[in-house]
Scaffold this active site. Structure first.
Site, PDB file in Angstrom:
ATOM      1  N   GLY A  19       0.895  -1.144  -0.025  1.00  0.00           N
ATOM      2  CA  GLY A  19      -0.129   0.030   0.069  1.00  0.00           C
ATOM      3  C   GLY A  19       0.565   1.129  -0.001  1.00  0.00           C
ATOM      4  O   GLY A  19       2.310   1.198   0.004  1.00  0.00           O
ATOM      5  N   SER A  43      -6.082  -5.920  -2.065  1.00  0.00           N
ATOM      6  CA  SER A  43      -7.281  -5.510  -2.195  1.00  0.00           C
ATOM      7  C   SER A  43      -7.424  -4.001  -2.495  1.00  0.00           C
ATOM      8  O   SER A  43      -8.461  -3.568  -2.959  1.00  0.00           O
ATOM      9  CB  SER A  43      -8.384  -5.770  -0.915  1.00  0.00           C
ATOM     10  OG  SER A  43      -7.777  -5.318   0.243  1.00  0.00           O
ATOM     11  N   SER A 137      -3.486   6.744  14.203  1.00  0.00           N
ATOM     12  CA  SER A 137      -3.738   7.995  13.299  1.00  0.00           C
ATOM     13  C   SER A 137      -4.235   9.070  14.440  1.00  0.00           C
ATOM     14  O   SER A 137      -4.495   8.818  15.564  1.00  0.00           O
ATOM     15  CB  SER A 137      -5.120   7.672  12.686  1.00  0.00           C
ATOM     16  OG  SER A 137      -5.529   8.573  12.234  1.00  0.00           O
ATOM     17  N   THR A 139      -6.584  10.441  14.110  1.00  0.00           N
ATOM     18  CA  THR A 139      -8.064  10.647  14.232  1.00  0.00           C
ATOM     19  C   THR A 139      -8.487  10.055  15.748  1.00  0.00           C
ATOM     20  O   THR A 139      -9.519  10.538  16.139  1.00  0.00           O
ATOM     21  CB  THR A 139      -8.522   9.544  13.402  1.00  0.00           C
ATOM     22  OG1 THR A 139      -9.927   9.617  13.422  1.00  0.00           O
ATOM     23  CG2 THR A 139      -8.311   8.269  13.741  1.00  0.00           C
ATOM     24  N   TYR A 162     -14.123   3.555  11.424  1.00  0.00           N
ATOM     25  CA  TYR A 162     -12.516   3.725  11.045  1.00  0.00           C
ATOM     26  C   TYR A 162     -11.658   4.100  12.112  1.00  0.00           C
ATOM     27  O   TYR A 162     -10.903   3.407  12.368  1.00  0.00           O
ATOM     28  CB  TYR A 162     -12.569   4.492   9.791  1.00  0.00           C
ATOM     29  CG  TYR A 162     -10.957   4.812   9.622  1.00  0.00           C
ATOM     30  CD1 TYR A 162      -9.744   3.751   9.065  1.00  0.00           C
ATOM     31  CD2 TYR A 162     -10.450   5.820   9.946  1.00  0.00           C
ATOM     32  CE1 TYR A 162      -8.507   4.231   8.953  1.00  0.00           C
ATOM     33  CE2 TYR A 162      -9.018   6.511   9.898  1.00  0.00           C
ATOM     34  CZ  TYR A 162      -8.178   5.598   9.395  1.00  0.00           C
ATOM     35  OH  TYR A 162      -6.993   5.866   9.479  1.00  0.00           O
ATOM     36  N   LYS A 166      -8.969   2.197  14.873  1.00  0.00           N
ATOM     37  CA  LYS A 166      -7.669   2.758  15.269  1.00  0.00           C
ATOM     38  C   LYS A 166      -7.561   2.669  16.798  1.00  0.00           C
ATOM     39  O   LYS A 166      -6.616   2.391  17.445  1.00  0.00           O
ATOM     40  CB  LYS A 166      -7.220   4.164  14.819  1.00  0.00           C
ATOM     41  CG  LYS A 166      -6.986   4.096  13.047  1.00  0.00           C
ATOM     42  CD  LYS A 166      -5.900   3.375  12.762  1.00  0.00           C
ATOM     43  CE  LYS A 166      -5.736   3.132  11.248  1.00  0.00           C
ATOM     44  NZ  LYS A 166      -4.833   1.946  10.788  1.00  0.00           N
ATOM     45  N   ASN A 192      -1.523  13.824   8.358  1.00  0.00           N
ATOM     46  CA  ASN A 192      -2.253  13.574   7.001  1.00  0.00           C
ATOM     47  C   ASN A 192      -0.944  13.280   6.041  1.00  0.00           C
ATOM     48  O   ASN A 192      -0.388  14.055   5.563  1.00  0.00           O
ATOM     49  CB  ASN A 192      -2.743  14.686   6.752  1.00  0.00           C
ATOM     50  CG  ASN A 192      -4.128  14.864   7.350  1.00  0.00           C
ATOM     51  OD1 ASN A 192      -4.040  14.992   8.537  1.00  0.00           O
ATOM     52  ND2 ASN A 192      -5.051  14.961   6.528  1.00  0.00           N
ATOM     53  N   LEU A 213      -7.839  14.866   0.178  1.00  0.00           N
ATOM     54  CA  LEU A 213      -7.612  16.190  -0.409  1.00  0.00           C
ATOM     55  C   LEU A 213      -6.604  15.996  -1.498  1.00  0.00           C
ATOM     56  O   LEU A 213      -6.972  16.407  -2.609  1.00  0.00           O
ATOM     57  CB  LEU A 213      -7.269  17.303   0.526  1.00  0.00           C
ATOM     58  CG  LEU A 213      -6.935  18.679  -0.066  1.00  0.00           C
ATOM     59  CD1 LEU A 213      -8.307  19.015  -0.968  1.00  0.00           C
ATOM     60  CD2 LEU A 213      -6.474  19.477   0.793  1.00  0.00           C
ATOM     61  N   ARG A 305     -17.636  19.078   5.425  1.00  0.00           N
ATOM     62  CA  ARG A 305     -18.152  17.955   5.367  1.00  0.00           C
ATOM     63  C   ARG A 305     -18.405  17.095   6.737  1.00  0.00           C
ATOM     64  O   ARG A 305     -17.574  17.443   7.802  1.00  0.00           O
ATOM     65  CB  ARG A 305     -16.578  17.264   4.977  1.00  0.00           C
ATOM     66  CG  ARG A 305     -16.769  15.674   4.607  1.00  0.00           C
ATOM     67  CD  ARG A 305     -15.524  15.219   3.782  1.00  0.00           C
ATOM     68  NE  ARG A 305     -14.616  15.060   4.431  1.00  0.00           N
ATOM     69  CZ  ARG A 305     -13.141  14.865   4.104  1.00  0.00           C
ATOM     70  NH1 ARG A 305     -13.011  14.124   2.793  1.00  0.00           N
ATOM     71  NH2 ARG A 305     -12.205  14.629   4.975  1.00  0.00           N
TER      72      ARG A 305
HETATM   73  N1  UFG Z   1     -11.115  18.343   1.885  1.00  0.00           N
HETATM   74  C1  UFG Z   1     -11.639  19.164   1.096  1.00  0.00           C
HETATM   75  N2  UFG Z   1     -11.932  18.357  -0.232  1.00  0.00           N
HETATM   76  C2  UFG Z   1     -11.667  17.314  -0.534  1.00  0.00           C
HETATM   77  C3  UFG Z   1     -11.232  16.572   0.456  1.00  0.00           C
HETATM   78  C4  UFG Z   1     -10.781  17.076   1.709  1.00  0.00           C
HETATM   79  O1  UFG Z   1     -11.757  20.603   1.244  1.00  0.00           O
HETATM   80  O2  UFG Z   1     -12.097  16.679  -1.423  1.00  0.00           O
HETATM   81  C5  UFG Z   1     -10.659  19.100   3.255  1.00  0.00           C
HETATM   82  C6  UFG Z   1     -11.364  18.309   4.439  1.00  0.00           C
HETATM   83  O3  UFG Z   1     -12.639  19.204   5.001  1.00  0.00           O
HETATM   84  C7  UFG Z   1     -10.113  18.729   5.482  1.00  0.00           C
HETATM   85  C8  UFG Z   1      -8.744  18.623   4.593  1.00  0.00           C
HETATM   86  O4  UFG Z   1      -9.050  18.843   3.274  1.00  0.00           O
HETATM   87  O5  UFG Z   1     -10.182  19.890   5.889  1.00  0.00           O
HETATM   88  C9  UFG Z   1      -8.017  17.271   4.472  1.00  0.00           C
HETATM   89  O6  UFG Z   1      -8.836  16.196   4.389  1.00  0.00           O
HETATM   90  P1  UFG Z   1      -8.450  14.686   4.103  1.00  0.00           P
HETATM   91  O7  UFG Z   1      -9.642  13.989   3.755  1.00  0.00           O
HETATM   92  O8  UFG Z   1      -7.243  14.789   3.040  1.00  0.00           O
HETATM   93  O9  UFG Z   1      -7.905  14.138   5.304  1.00  0.00           O
HETATM   94  P2  UFG Z   1      -8.455  14.224   6.754  1.00  0.00           P
HETATM   95  O10 UFG Z   1      -7.963  15.056   7.839  1.00  0.00           O
HETATM   96  O11 UFG Z   1     -10.100  14.187   6.956  1.00  0.00           O
HETATM   97  O12 UFG Z   1      -8.005  12.686   7.154  1.00  0.00           O
HETATM   98  C10 UFG Z   1      -6.909  12.137   7.308  1.00  0.00           C
HETATM   99  C11 UFG Z   1      -6.928  10.761   6.984  1.00  0.00           C
HETATM  100  C12 UFG Z   1      -7.557   9.560   7.951  1.00  0.00           C
HETATM  101  C13 UFG Z   1      -7.101  10.014   9.454  1.00  0.00           C
HETATM  102  C14 UFG Z   1      -7.192  11.555   9.651  1.00  0.00           C
HETATM  103  C15 UFG Z   1      -6.334  11.919  10.904  1.00  0.00           C
HETATM  104  O13 UFG Z   1      -7.426  10.445   5.906  1.00  0.00           O
HETATM  105  O14 UFG Z   1      -7.335   8.420   7.557  1.00  0.00           O
HETATM  106  O15 UFG Z   1      -6.392  12.360   8.645  1.00  0.00           O
HETATM  107  O16 UFG Z   1      -6.574  13.272  11.346  1.00  0.00           O
HETATM  108  F1  UFG Z   1      -8.098   9.612  10.482  1.00  0.00           F
END
Ligand code: UFG
Length: 351
Positions: A19, A43, A137, A139, A162, A166, A192, A213, A305
């Protein structure tokens, strides 16, 4: 007495080693002289990554890598791997990881992530291997009251299955150590992870529409998607968009190598944050990525979101003081390497 073994004497089992984070960590371990055994059911990964790893590390180091296609929930398959390799420690990445999907499929997420971990530690115990690094994480900190987050910051309720897996696996491994103090457990809490290997040969290859993102931004940059959706511009941050601590996947990989060296010959349970300590907003990321790919990337503002926190970033002093590790790459480096990967491999490993 120094009980630490040389890296050449050690064989590390890397679950989920094909991965995104796993593959970069495998490269780091092979470069450090370890033998590495990957177990991955593919997978959510491509077998092609194995050739890329070989190319990056070179012929000699590549001889120290073996691969088993198996599900970590398959006890017989795991026992076979332990019977045929002298595994000295395990880095456990394998698991389902899509936040949104976990809300829709809690049974699958709890079953897969918990059962695989329980099967793994059961087989480890039966083979006298009691050294494990777990992919946790940030999280587990939930919606933080105080920033930056230290390892002593409270664990809070997760906002999705999820995140709970963790949270729970951290507890399971901690309880395991309480039951048998010979266990040597390191919980690495990632912030991240983004970026890609600077060679452009390895990177993140999400299936379907990216949830995160930077993979989404990268697909807009390469022309696969029209515009970035920015989830919320009314947060209490410097520009109203969510703030995260983005860390280069190669820094994360070197963090695992540092943890492996640090934990050698010890026992206990230790937690480390792996981040850069710097928060960047969604708009900061878009600006940096636009500079990397040489064009203004289009974006549209959307509502927040569900489940997203305003901001989180790490205090990483503990990792620096104890393991001598700190992140080397900044956001511009991460975006440059993501773009290099995406533009060279527009369709990921299948391209
Ligand atoms: N975001 C957008 N547009 C997108 C996707 C995300 O604006 O299309 C924003 C989100 O709202 C957030 C930031 O970008 O403010 C980061 O979002 P991500 O989805 O990239 O990451 P997250 O912080 O939500 O989640 C990540 C990992 C998880 C982990 C978490 C730990 O994906 O596995 O960090 O804090 F649990």
């Amino acid at each position: 007495m120094d009980t630490a073994a040389t890296t050449q004497e050690q064989c590390v089992l890397v679950t989920g080693g094909a991965g995104f984070i796993g593959s970069h960590t495998v490269v780091e371990l092979l470069k450090d002289g370890y033998s590495v055994v990957i177990v991955d059911d593919l997978s959510n990964a491509s077998e092609k990554v194995l050739d890329r790893i070989d190319t990056i590390v070179g012929e000699e180091a590549a001889k120290n890598l073996s691969f088993y296609r198996a599900d970590v929930c398959d006890k017989e398959a795991l026992a076979y791997i332990f019977d045929n390799n002298t595994i000295t420690s395990v880095i456990h990445f394998a698991g389902y990881k899509a936040v949104g999907e976990s809300v829709a499929k809690p049974i699958e997420y709890y079953t897969n992530n918990l059962a695989s971990t329980l099967t793994l530690v059961d087989v480890m115990r039966e083979h006298g291997c009691k050294s494990i690094i777990f992919s946790s994480s940030a999280t587990v900190y939930g919606d933080p009251d105080v920033l930056p987050l230290t390892e002593a910051s409270p664990k809070k309720n997760a906002t999705n299955p999820y995140g709970w897996t963790k949270w729970m696996i951290e507890q399971i491994l901690t309880d395991l150590h309480s039951s048998d103090p010979e266990w040597n457990v390191v919980l690495l809490r990632y912030f991240n992870p983004i970026g890609a290997h600077p060679s452009g040969l390895m990177g993140e290859d999400p299936k379907g529409i990216p949830n995160n993102l930077v993979p989404y931004v990268a697909q807009v940059a390469v022309g696969k998607r029209d515009a970035i959706h920015v989830y919320g511009n009314d947060y209490d941050t410097h520009d109203g968009t969510g703030v995260r601590d983005y860390i280069h996947v190669c820094d994360l990989a070197s963090g695992h190598a540092a943890a492996l060296k640090w934990m050698d010959g010890r026992s206990g349970v230790e937690i480390f944050n792996l981040g850069t300590g710097k928060g960047s907003s969604v708009l900061d990321v878009i600006t940096s990525f636009s500079a990397a790919c040489g064009k203004e990337l289009p974006y549209v503002m959307e509502p927040r979101r569900a489940g997203d926190v305003t901001a989180n970033y790490a205090n990483c002093i503990k990792a620096k003081e104890l393991m001598g590790w700190e992140a080397q790459f900044n956001l511009d480096d991460m975006c440059r390497d993501s773009w290099n990967w995406q533009s060279n491999n527009p369709n990921g490993y299948e391209g």
